[in-house]
Design a protein around this motif. Structure first.
Motif, PDB file in Angstrom:
ATOM      1  N   THR A  99     -15.497 -22.154   2.170  1.00 61.35           N
ATOM      2  CA  THR A  99     -15.862 -23.148   1.119  1.00 61.35           C
ATOM      3  C   THR A  99     -15.739 -22.408  -0.315  1.00 61.35           C
ATOM      4  O   THR A  99     -15.493 -23.141  -1.249  1.00 61.35           O
TER       5      THR A  99
ATOM      6  N   THR B 153     -14.271 -19.849  -1.054  1.00 57.78           N
ATOM      7  CA  THR B 153     -13.170 -19.389  -1.042  1.00 57.78           C
ATOM      8  C   THR B 153     -12.198 -20.211  -1.946  1.00 57.78           C
ATOM      9  O   THR B 153     -11.533 -20.209  -2.821  1.00 57.78           O
ATOM     10  N   LEU B 154     -12.601 -21.578  -1.037  1.00 61.24           N
ATOM     11  CA  LEU B 154     -11.553 -22.556  -1.771  1.00 61.24           C
ATOM     12  C   LEU B 154     -11.835 -23.090  -3.213  1.00 61.24           C
ATOM     13  O   LEU B 154     -10.964 -23.527  -4.004  1.00 61.24           O
ATOM     14  N   ILE B 155     -13.186 -22.922  -3.673  1.00 61.14           N
ATOM     15  CA  ILE B 155     -13.467 -23.259  -4.737  1.00 61.14           C
ATOM     16  C   ILE B 155     -13.275 -21.987  -5.794  1.00 61.14           C
ATOM     17  O   ILE B 155     -12.628 -22.390  -6.857  1.00 61.14           O
TER      18      ILE B 155
ATOM     19  N   ARG C  50     -11.355 -19.543  -5.541  1.00 65.39           N
ATOM     20  CA  ARG C  50      -9.751 -18.864  -5.686  1.00 65.39           C
ATOM     21  C   ARG C  50      -9.002 -19.965  -6.525  1.00 65.39           C
ATOM     22  O   ARG C  50      -7.979 -19.664  -7.127  1.00 65.39           O
ATOM     23  N   VAL C  51      -9.429 -21.122  -6.786  1.00 68.31           N
ATOM     24  CA  VAL C  51      -8.833 -22.082  -7.707  1.00 68.31           C
ATOM     25  C   VAL C  51      -8.711 -21.427  -9.195  1.00 68.31           C
ATOM     26  O   VAL C  51      -7.580 -21.212  -9.552  1.00 68.31           O
TER      27      VAL C  51
ATOM     28  N   THR D 199      -7.180 -18.932   0.493  1.00 67.46           N
ATOM     29  CA  THR D 199      -6.997 -18.223  -0.792  1.00 67.46           C
ATOM     30  C   THR D 199      -5.666 -18.782  -1.171  1.00 67.46           C
ATOM     31  O   THR D 199      -5.537 -19.065  -2.396  1.00 67.46           O
TER      32      THR D 199
ATOM     33  N   SER E 286      -5.734 -22.502  -2.404  1.00 68.19           N
ATOM     34  CA  SER E 286      -6.500 -22.621  -3.663  1.00 68.19           C
ATOM     35  C   SER E 286      -5.848 -22.184  -4.617  1.00 68.19           C
ATOM     36  O   SER E 286      -5.759 -22.557  -5.853  1.00 68.19           O
TER      37      SER E 286
END
Length: 466
Positions: free
Chosen positions: A55, A57-59, A61-62, A182, A185
């Motif tokens: 989670t 990384t999802l946030i 790497r955007v 990654t 994202s």
């Protein structure tokens, strides 16, 4: 990541977040198209530490996707820098990352990796916020150095956590999951970054850079929940050191501890250094896709330029769909060697096929390039899987952070060299240049396979003799 947990659940969804201290996580279906798609690709993420890192990384790497999309044009169109000044900033940032990769791993062997990851990620996010305030070359260079330094240091701390917190059979899987997330994202961030490109105003660029920095800082909300168990690390055998010194004198024992630490240094491990070098050389394949192929399409073939965007989509789709399944089992040295060998032949073949596109009719050239790009994407996926497995398995567990830092630094050096080596070869020598690249990638991949096979034989001999 933490003790390896089983990933055998067949629910096919990404479970909702649960507290690390709450025991077994509650399985609830994730909502939204993106969550369902990720759930089908990644399988259920039941390990609490992996869930936190996924989670985060999802946030975060955007934000990375936004920066990759807008930074160069921001520097040139908004800040007003020349192409040469932008090149200096990017090169200096990459060079700082090489040093920071090793430094971050070195620190992760001596300090708890969890607060290091938190601190480096926070500083990386603040650096990206600084881009929005940069108004001249010196300011942009300073911020670029900070982002390159703290971003790579954070990656080394993350790799140290992965190496310690997961069992061998699951840490490559965890690494593959994070790489898949990654890519997703960054793709989302790139789409958001396109908004600034479409609007084209200074405020649009700056607002999105602020959004990118805030995404990194928002990821800290998840990282702060990493459990203390990720900081556990093997220590040097103090009892043996005291026996070796024949003394309980504190000074003598500190010296002995330093000698013991030096004995675990990756710089005294020629096999690991060779593996790092070969992996770095093969890692230049990223430069093929990012620079050599677009230039080849534009300057040497009749294929439409829009094909460059199509190839980017194909690569992302293959990485997202296949990185996790094709990484299974690569903690086994024999499997890691096998997939590295396959990657070598695929990459060599891709280079040869790219070369043949010159002089073909437009539609035929496009089809040939797409075929090469598919082989290239699978070579990327398999080489990453094999490299991760060997990078983890052949590292000394006493200094795993330093080993991962050296491994990451080698990859960064390869990335720095790629533009000159890859584009220069194909631009200067044409078809012959593609042949040289094919030979280089084949030698690097088969060399990696040879290291893995020899290590596997040594391990079997040691097991049989014990």
């Amino acid at each position: 990541m933490p003790p390896a947990s089983s990933h055998s659940s067949d629910t096919g969804v990404l479970p909702a977040e649960a507290s690390v201290d709450a025991g077994a996580p509650v399985q609830r279906p994730a909502h939204g198209l993106l969550a369902r798609t990720l759930g089908r690709i990644l399988g259920p993420v039941t390990d609490p530490v992996l869930r936190i890192l996924v989670t985060a990384t999802l946030i975060g790497r955007v934000g990375r996707g936004i920066v990759l999309t807008v930074s160069v044009l921001y520097f040139t169109l908004i800040v007003g820098l020349s192409a040469g000044e932008v090149a200096i900033i990017l090169s200096a940032s990459s060079a700082a990352g090489v040093v920071a990769s090793f430094g971050g791993g070195w620190l992760a062997d001596r300090l708890p990796a969890r607060p290091l990851l938190f601190a480096f990620t926070a500083l990386d996010g603040l650096g990206i916020l600084g881009y929005a305030a940069a108004s001249d070359f010196v300011a942009a260079l300073t911020v670029g150095l900070a982002v390159g330094t703290f971003g790579q240091a954070a990656n080394s701390a993350r790799m140290a956590i992965l190496a310690r917190a997961f069992a061998p059979e699951t840490r490559v899987h965890a690494r593959a999951v994070l790489r898949t997330v990654t890519n997703v994202s960054i793709a989302v961030g790139s789409g958001i970054g396109a908004i600034a490109l479409a609007i084209g105003t200074p405020d649009a660029y700056r607002i999105l850079l602020v959004v990118a920095g805030l995404a990194y800082l928002l990821a800290l909300v998840r990282l702060v929940r990493l459990p203390a168990s990720v900081d556990l690390r093997p220590e040097a055998p103090v009892g043996e050191i005291r026996t070796a010194t024949g003394s309980i004198d504190a000074v003598a024992n500190r010296r002995a501890l330093r000698r013991a630490a030096a004995a675990h240094s990756p710089f005294r491990d020629p096999r690991y250094l060779l593996l790092t070098a070969l992996t770095a050389v093969f890692g230049m394949q990223f430069g093929v896709g990012e620079l050599a192929v677009p230039l080849w399409i534009t300057n040497e073939t009749d294929a439409p330029v829009v094909l460059v965007a199509v190839l980017g989509f194909i690569n992302t789709a293959i990485v997202v769909c296949f990185q996790v399944p094709l990484s299974r089992g690569t903690h086994d040295l024999r499997v890691a060697g096998r997939v590295s060998g396959i990657a070598a032949w695929l990459m060599a073949g891709a280079c040869a096929v790219y070369a043949t596109a010159a002089g073909l009719p437009a539609w035929f050239a496009a089809a040939v390039i797409v075929l090469a790009a598919i082989a290239h994407a699978f070579a990327e996926v398999l080489s990453q899987a094999g490299g991760w497995g060997l990078g983890f398995e052949l590292a000394d567990p006493v200094r795993v952070g330093t080993y991962q830092g050296v491994f990451g630094a080698g990859f960064s050096i390869g990335a720095m060299a790629a533009p000159l080596v890859v584009a220069g070869t194909t631009e200067s020598l044409g078809t012959l240049g593609w042949g040289i690249l094919a030979a280089v990638f084949l030698a690097a991949g088969l060399g990696t396979r040879a290291i893995a096979r020899r290590a596997a034989r040594t391990a079997r001999t040691a097991t049989a003799g014990s």
